[in-house]
Motif scaffolding. Structure first.
Motif, PDB file in Angstrom:
ATOM      1  N   GLU A 213      -4.675  -8.802   8.189  1.00 25.25           N
ATOM      2  CA  GLU A 213      -4.532  -7.345   8.246  1.00 25.25           C
ATOM      3  C   GLU A 213      -5.875  -6.625   8.124  1.00 25.25           C
ATOM      4  O   GLU A 213      -5.933  -5.481   7.672  1.00 25.25           O
ATOM      5  CB  GLU A 213      -3.604  -6.855   7.136  1.00 25.25           C
ATOM      6  CG  GLU A 213      -2.147  -7.163   7.356  1.00 25.25           C
ATOM      7  CD  GLU A 213      -1.508  -6.294   8.427  1.00 25.25           C
ATOM      8  OE1 GLU A 213      -2.228  -5.497   9.051  1.00 25.25           O
ATOM      9  OE2 GLU A 213      -0.293  -6.427   8.645  1.00 25.25           O
ATOM     10  N   ALA A 214      -6.961  -7.263   8.534  1.00 30.54           N
ATOM     11  CA  ALA A 214      -8.279  -6.641   8.371  1.00 30.54           C
ATOM     12  C   ALA A 214      -8.381  -5.304   9.088  1.00 30.54           C
ATOM     13  O   ALA A 214      -9.101  -4.395   8.644  1.00 30.54           O
ATOM     14  CB  ALA A 214      -9.372  -7.590   8.870  1.00 30.54           C
ATOM     15  N   ALA A 215      -7.668  -5.138  10.190  1.00 36.18           N
ATOM     16  CA  ALA A 215      -7.768  -3.888  10.951  1.00 36.18           C
ATOM     17  C   ALA A 215      -7.055  -2.734  10.257  1.00 36.18           C
ATOM     18  O   ALA A 215      -7.449  -1.575  10.406  1.00 36.18           O
ATOM     19  CB  ALA A 215      -7.191  -4.093  12.354  1.00 36.18           C
ATOM     20  N   ASN A 216      -5.993  -3.044   9.501  1.00 38.74           N
ATOM     21  CA  ASN A 216      -5.176  -1.984   8.901  1.00 38.74           C
ATOM     22  C   ASN A 216      -5.371  -1.813   7.405  1.00 38.74           C
ATOM     23  O   ASN A 216      -5.140  -0.725   6.865  1.00 38.74           O
ATOM     24  CB  ASN A 216      -3.689  -2.276   9.152  1.00 38.74           C
ATOM     25  CG  ASN A 216      -3.304  -2.148  10.603  1.00 38.74           C
ATOM     26  OD1 ASN A 216      -3.355  -1.070  11.174  1.00 38.74           O
ATOM     27  ND2 ASN A 216      -2.928  -3.262  11.220  1.00 38.74           N
ATOM     28  N   LEU A 217      -5.779  -2.882   6.720  1.00 38.23           N
ATOM     29  CA  LEU A 217      -5.812  -2.835   5.263  1.00 38.23           C
ATOM     30  C   LEU A 217      -6.736  -1.762   4.691  1.00 38.23           C
ATOM     31  O   LEU A 217      -6.377  -1.139   3.673  1.00 38.23           O
ATOM     32  CB  LEU A 217      -6.192  -4.213   4.711  1.00 38.23           C
ATOM     33  CG  LEU A 217      -6.074  -4.380   3.198  1.00 38.23           C
ATOM     34  CD1 LEU A 217      -4.654  -4.097   2.721  1.00 38.23           C
ATOM     35  CD2 LEU A 217      -6.515  -5.773   2.777  1.00 38.23           C
ATOM     36  N   PRO A 218      -7.919  -1.485   5.250  1.00 39.41           N
ATOM     37  CA  PRO A 218      -8.749  -0.421   4.667  1.00 39.41           C
ATOM     38  C   PRO A 218      -8.026   0.924   4.587  1.00 39.41           C
ATOM     39  O   PRO A 218      -8.132   1.639   3.584  1.00 39.41           O
ATOM     40  CB  PRO A 218      -9.952  -0.364   5.615  1.00 39.41           C
ATOM     41  CG  PRO A 218     -10.044  -1.737   6.183  1.00 39.41           C
ATOM     42  CD  PRO A 218      -8.632  -2.184   6.349  1.00 39.41           C
ATOM     43  N   GLN A 219      -7.265   1.273   5.624  1.00 44.25           N
ATOM     44  CA  GLN A 219      -6.538   2.540   5.591  1.00 44.25           C
ATOM     45  C   GLN A 219      -5.409   2.498   4.566  1.00 44.25           C
ATOM     46  O   GLN A 219      -5.140   3.495   3.887  1.00 44.25           O
ATOM     47  CB  GLN A 219      -5.968   2.845   6.973  1.00 44.25           C
ATOM     48  CG  GLN A 219      -7.034   3.166   8.018  1.00 44.25           C
ATOM     49  CD  GLN A 219      -6.417   3.386   9.391  1.00 44.25           C
ATOM     50  OE1 GLN A 219      -5.707   2.524   9.914  1.00 44.25           O
ATOM     51  NE2 GLN A 219      -6.673   4.546   9.969  1.00 44.25           N
ATOM     52  N   THR A 220      -4.760   1.360   4.448  1.00 44.30           N
ATOM     53  CA  THR A 220      -3.696   1.219   3.453  1.00 44.30           C
ATOM     54  C   THR A 220      -4.254   1.395   2.047  1.00 44.30           C
ATOM     55  O   THR A 220      -3.698   2.134   1.223  1.00 44.30           O
ATOM     56  CB  THR A 220      -3.017  -0.151   3.586  1.00 44.30           C
ATOM     57  OG1 THR A 220      -2.417  -0.248   4.877  1.00 44.30           O
ATOM     58  CG2 THR A 220      -1.963  -0.351   2.521  1.00 44.30           C
ATOM     59  N   GLN A 239      -6.918 -15.511   8.172  1.00 44.58           N
ATOM     60  CA  GLN A 239      -8.113 -16.148   8.728  1.00 44.58           C
ATOM     61  C   GLN A 239      -9.196 -15.126   9.060  1.00 44.58           C
ATOM     62  O   GLN A 239     -10.280 -15.496   9.504  1.00 44.58           O
ATOM     63  CB  GLN A 239      -7.742 -16.927   9.987  1.00 44.58           C
ATOM     64  CG  GLN A 239      -6.715 -18.026   9.745  1.00 44.58           C
ATOM     65  CD  GLN A 239      -7.197 -19.053   8.740  1.00 44.58           C
ATOM     66  OE1 GLN A 239      -8.298 -19.597   8.888  1.00 44.58           O
ATOM     67  NE2 GLN A 239      -6.394 -19.330   7.723  1.00 44.58           N
ATOM     68  N   ASP A 240      -8.904 -13.833   8.855  1.00 44.04           N
ATOM     69  CA  ASP A 240      -9.895 -12.797   9.139  1.00 44.04           C
ATOM     70  C   ASP A 240     -10.481 -12.304   7.813  1.00 44.04           C
ATOM     71  O   ASP A 240     -10.487 -13.030   6.822  1.00 44.04           O
ATOM     72  CB  ASP A 240      -9.264 -11.657   9.954  1.00 44.04           C
ATOM     73  CG  ASP A 240      -8.114 -10.979   9.223  1.00 44.04           C
ATOM     74  OD1 ASP A 240      -7.863 -11.335   8.036  1.00 44.04           O
ATOM     75  OD2 ASP A 240      -7.467 -10.094   9.810  1.00 44.04           O
ATOM     76  N   ALA A 241     -10.950 -11.071   7.763  1.00 42.04           N
ATOM     77  CA  ALA A 241     -11.645 -10.545   6.582  1.00 42.04           C
ATOM     78  C   ALA A 241     -10.707  -9.858   5.592  1.00 42.04           C
ATOM     79  O   ALA A 241     -11.176  -9.125   4.714  1.00 42.04           O
ATOM     80  CB  ALA A 241     -12.737  -9.569   7.028  1.00 42.04           C
ATOM     81  N   THR A 242      -9.416 -10.099   5.695  1.00 44.57           N
ATOM     82  CA  THR A 242      -8.458  -9.404   4.839  1.00 44.57           C
ATOM     83  C   THR A 242      -8.784  -9.549   3.361  1.00 44.57           C
ATOM     84  O   THR A 242      -8.823  -8.562   2.614  1.00 44.57           O
ATOM     85  CB  THR A 242      -7.036  -9.920   5.112  1.00 44.57           C
ATOM     86  OG1 THR A 242      -6.657  -9.576   6.446  1.00 44.57           O
ATOM     87  CG2 THR A 242      -6.045  -9.318   4.138  1.00 44.57           C
ATOM     88  N   VAL A 243      -8.989 -10.758   2.904  1.00 44.28           N
ATOM     89  CA  VAL A 243      -9.231 -10.995   1.480  1.00 44.28           C
ATOM     90  C   VAL A 243     -10.513 -10.314   1.020  1.00 44.28           C
ATOM     91  O   VAL A 243     -10.556  -9.680  -0.046  1.00 44.28           O
ATOM     92  CB  VAL A 243      -9.265 -12.504   1.190  1.00 44.28           C
ATOM     93  CG1 VAL A 243      -9.750 -12.775  -0.233  1.00 44.28           C
ATOM     94  CG2 VAL A 243      -7.882 -13.110   1.396  1.00 44.28           C
TER      95      VAL A 243
END
Length: 422
Positions: A213-220, A239-243
Motif C-alpha cells: 500500500e505504498a501509494a495510498n498509505l501516506p494519505q491514510t 514487497q514495496d515501501a509500505t513498512v
C-alpha cells in the motif's frame, strides 16, 4: 541517542492497590481505579511512543506476574521493581537503564491522569540541557522525574509519601550542583478529595491492514495526523515501501500472514485502546474522526459503528454506488469494511474477532454484530480508493460483489469464492 520511558505501577489487587482510597471506594473499587489509571497511562505512553519510535517504553511492576501483566495489557515490556523503599526502586530503575546504554530516562507513575504526550516531549527535551527534570505534584511530591545519568543522592533521606518529597529532592540536587528543569505542576490521584480529577477516558486504537500500500498509505496516515489515538499498521508481507512508510509516520508496525481478517485480529490483540477502529490501507478518515467515533457509540443500544462512504473518483457512476452504500448502511445496518468499522475491544473479543478466511470477513463480522444490537452510521464519511471499480469497471465490480454474496448464501466455499473474486 537512546532513551527510555518507565512507568511505575502496581498490579490491581483488592486490598493492596490505592489503599488510601479504600475508605471511599472499598477494596474492589480502589483496585478498579488502579486498573483504569494504569490502562490510561499505558495508552498515553504508547500514543507518545508512536511519535518517538526511538524510545523504549517499559513498565516497572509491583505485584502480579509478568504473564498476568501481559495478559492484562497485551504485548508490553515489563520488569519487576527492585526491593526497598520507593527511593531504592527509583534509583535501581535509573541504574539499570544507564547500564543498558540509555542516555536519557524518564519515570512516571500511574497516579496522574493529567499526563499528556506533550508532557513527555517536554521532559525528554529538557534532559538535552539539564541533569534532572521534575514534574512537581500539587501534593508536594512529583509526578515525573528524569535523569541523564544515575544520581543516587536524589533518592536518599527522602520522606516518601509526605509533602516534603519535592522540596527535599530539589535540596539534594542543589547540594550536588545539578541543573534542574521543572515542568508544570499536576495533581496525583491518591486521596478521596482527588477523585474528581478522574473521569474514565475512552482510548481509541486505529488498526490499519496493508499489503503493498505504498501509494495510498501516506494519505491514510496523514488523515490520522496527530490525533489522540494509537496507530497500528498490520502488514501482510508487502514487497514495496509500505513498512518503511508506516515506520516513518510513527505507526507501530506488526507483521502478519496475509489475510485481512487475520491481520485485523492480530492488530486488535496488540492494541491498547478500549475502542478499536479497523481501517483499510487505502481509506482516509475524516477530520476529527475520533469525536465521531465516540459520539456514534454513545447510545446504549449501539454495539458498533461505521462511517459513510465516499469514493475517490469524479466518475458519476460511483455516486450511485455511494447512494446504495448509504441506503444499505442506514436501513439494513450492513456497512462493510471499507467504511472503517469501530466498536469496543470487549465487543470484538466477545464475538471472537474477524473470520480468517480468504473473503467476506467484514460481512460475517457485521452479521454477528447485528444480532447483538444497533450498528450506527456516523455523520461523516471516509474516503476510499476507487481502484477496485477502476480495475474491473463499475458495473462488473458491483455485479461480482452481489454474485459473491449470493453464492456464499448458497453454500459455495470461501476458496471458490476467492478464486472467482480474484
Amino acid at each position: 541517542m537512546s532513551q527510555r520511558l518507565i512507568l511505575f505501577s502496581r498490579y490491581p489487587e483488592p486490598g493492596r492497590s490505592k489503599t488510601r482510597l479504600i475508605p471511599a471506594l472499598g477494596p474492589e473499587g480502589a483496585a478498579d481505579l488502579q486498573r483504569q489509571l494504569t490502562e490510561w497511562t499505558v495508552f498515553t505512553a504508547h500514543c507518545w511512543q508512536a511519535r518517538s519510535p526511538q524510545t523504549e517504553v517499559l513498565i516497572a511492576t509491583s505485584g502480579g506476574t509478568s504473564e498476568a501483566w501481559q495478559q492484562w495489557l497485551g504485548a508490553v515490556e515489563v520488569q519487576p521493581q527492585a526491593e526497598g523503599d520507593l527511593g531504592d526502586r527509583l534509583h535501581q530503575a535509573f541504574q539499570d537503564s544507564w547500564q543498558v546504554g540509555c542516555d536519557r530516562t524518564v519515570i512516571i507513575g500511574s497516579d496522574c491522569p493529567q499526563i499528556e504526550p506533550h508532557h513527555l516531549d517536554e521532559a525528554f527535551a529538557a534532559l538535552q540541557q539539564a541533569d534532572v527534570v521534575i514534574g512537581p505534584a500539587s501534593d508536594g511530591g512529583y509526578w515525573l522525574i528524569g535523569l541523564s545519568q544515575p544520581q543516587p543522592q536524589l533518592f536518599q533521606n527522602i520522606d516518601w509519601g509526605s509533602d516534603r518529597v519535592l522540596v527535599q529532592t530539589l535540596e539534594a540536587a542543589q547540594v550536588a550542583d545539578l541543573q534542574v528543569a521543572q515542568l508544570e505542576s499536576l495533581s496525583d490521584l491518591d486521596r478521596p478529595e482527588d477523585l474528581n480529577l478522574w473521569q474514565p477516558q475512552p482510548q481509541l486504537s486505529v488498526i490499519i491492514t496493508t499489503l503493498n500500500e505504498a501509494a495510498n498509505l501516506p494519505q491514510t496516515l496523514a488523515s490520522i495526523g496527530d490525533a489522540p489515538v494509537e496507530t497500528l499498521v498490520v502488514d501482510g508481507g508487502s514487497q514495496d515501501a509500505t513498512v518503511a512508510i508506516a515506520q516513518a509516520w510513527g505507526a507501530k508496525v506488526i507483521h502478519s500472514p496475509a489475510g485481512r481478517g487475520r491481520q485485523f485480529n492480530q492488530g486488535a490483540a496488540a492494541a491498547h485502546g478500549n475502542i478499536l477502529l479497523f481501517l483499510h490501507g487505502d481509506t482516509r478518515l475524516p477530520p476529527r474522526f475520533w469525536e465521531h467515533v465516540l459520539q456514534t457509540l454513545q447510545p446504549p443500544q449501539v454495539v458498533a459503528g461505521a462511517f459513510q462512504l465516499q469514493i475517490d473518483s469524479p466518475d458519476w457512476r460511483l455516486r450511485w454506488i455511494e447512494r446504495g452504500v448509504r441506503w444499505r448502511s442506514h436501513w439494513l445496518q450492513q456497512p462493510y469494511g471499507d467504511q472503517a468499522l469501530f466498536l469496543s475491544r470487549d465487543r470484538w473479543r466477545a464475538i471472537g474477532g474477524f473470520s480468517t478466511g480468504p473473503l467476506l470477513e467484514d460481512y460475517r463480522f457485521v452479521r454477528q454484530l447485528r444480532r447483538q444490537g444497533t450498528i450506527a452510521i456516523a455523520s461523516a464519511a471516509v474516503m476510499t480508493s476507487a481502484r477496485r471499480w477502476q480495475r474491473r469497471g463499475v458495473l462488473q465490480t458491483t455485479l461480482l460483489n452481489q454474485l459473491i454474496l449470493l453464492a456464499h448464501h448458497c453454500g459455495v466455499s470461501d476458496q471458490q469464492l476467492a478464486r472467482w473474486y480474484r
